[in-house]
Design an enzyme around this catalytic site. Sequence first.
Site, short mmCIF file in Angstrom:
data_model
loop_
_atom_site.label_atom_id
_atom_site.label_comp_id
_atom_site.label_asym_id
_atom_site.label_seq_id
_atom_site.Cartn_x
_atom_site.Cartn_y
_atom_site.Cartn_z
N CYS A 95 -74.36 -19.50 29.38
CA CYS A 95 -74.26 -20.65 28.42
C CYS A 95 -75.68 -21.32 28.08
CB CYS A 95 -73.66 -21.75 28.83
SG CYS A 95 -72.78 -22.82 27.49
N ARG A 129 -67.02 -28.89 19.44
CA ARG A 129 -67.51 -27.74 20.48
C ARG A 129 -66.34 -26.93 20.86
NH1 ARG A 129 -71.65 -29.95 23.20
NH2 ARG A 129 -71.18 -28.50 24.86
N HIS A 191 -68.45 -20.09 32.08
CA HIS A 191 -68.82 -20.88 33.36
C HIS A 191 -67.98 -20.72 34.46
CE1 HIS A 191 -72.16 -23.76 31.54
NE2 HIS A 191 -71.38 -23.93 30.67
N1 GLN Z 1 -76.08 -27.21 25.22
C1 GLN Z 1 -75.39 -25.92 24.95
C2 GLN Z 1 -74.18 -26.11 23.78
O1 GLN Z 1 -73.60 -27.03 23.82
C3 GLN Z 1 -74.98 -25.25 26.33
C4 GLN Z 1 -74.07 -26.15 26.81
C5 GLN Z 1 -73.55 -25.43 28.12
O2 GLN Z 1 -74.42 -24.79 29.10
N2 GLN Z 1 -72.31 -25.61 28.57
O3 GLN Z 1 -74.17 -25.31 23.21
#
Ligand code: GLN
Length: 242
Positions: A95, A129, A191
């Site tokens: 990520c 998101r 993750h």
């Molecule tokens: N900051 C990045 C995004 O939101 C990565 C987030 C994360 O590692 N979960 O795309």
Amino acid sequence: MMELQICHLYPDVLNLYGDRGNVLCMQKRLTWRGIGCTVTELPLGERRPLGKYDIFFIGGGQDFEQSLLLDDLRGGKGADIKSAVADGKAFLCVCGGYQLMGHSYETHTGERFDFLGALDFETVGAAERMIGNFAFETEFGSVVGFENHSGRTRLGEGVQPLGRVIRGYGNNGADGTEGARYLNTFCTYSHGPVLPKNPAFCDGILLAALQRKYGSASLDPLDDMSEQAAHESVLRRLTAGI
Ligand code: GLN
């Protein structure tokens, strides 16, 4: 005795969702087979020659944590990481750690981070998101995980996707790709941590590192009944109704 050295990059800053479990998983699957393994942490503000390490792990982090790394990367560590990638060292990047291997990340609030360009891709954030359990198909079979990112990653010509989305969003929610693969570098939005419930993916990374170091190598099979049961149960839930 064969032995691999793992370097955990930025464990103090990039450490979401138990991503560190990936390091424990790699270490366990090596020692269960009688292969030596040491883990060294390389935090923000420390620079050390990377030549002796065989596998690098970088976990995820929010936009703010990623911004904290920029000076440290420019201070030489970024160039060290880039040449380790080009040298065929094994990397697993998750990520936020994935995004920093590309050329740049433009956040949804308009901030621009110039990252390493070790791999040919770019990431642009959006307000909405991409969150949820997801699954994708790879050369190691199906992989299940959890994604939560604002960034939409578009791969360039010089890099392959790690896999194809079965369920979920993956790189950008539009082109069906997930993650990136270049030489022995494996990047994913997954993750969780991703490796314990995807043992074939873990072994693929370990094998790449062993073969690079020793020329030829193979891995003895392990009893993965519990791991496979976890994998199958998540996959069944995710694909119900497809
Ligand atoms: N900051 C990045 C995004 O939101 C990565 C987030 C994360 O590692 N979960 O795309």
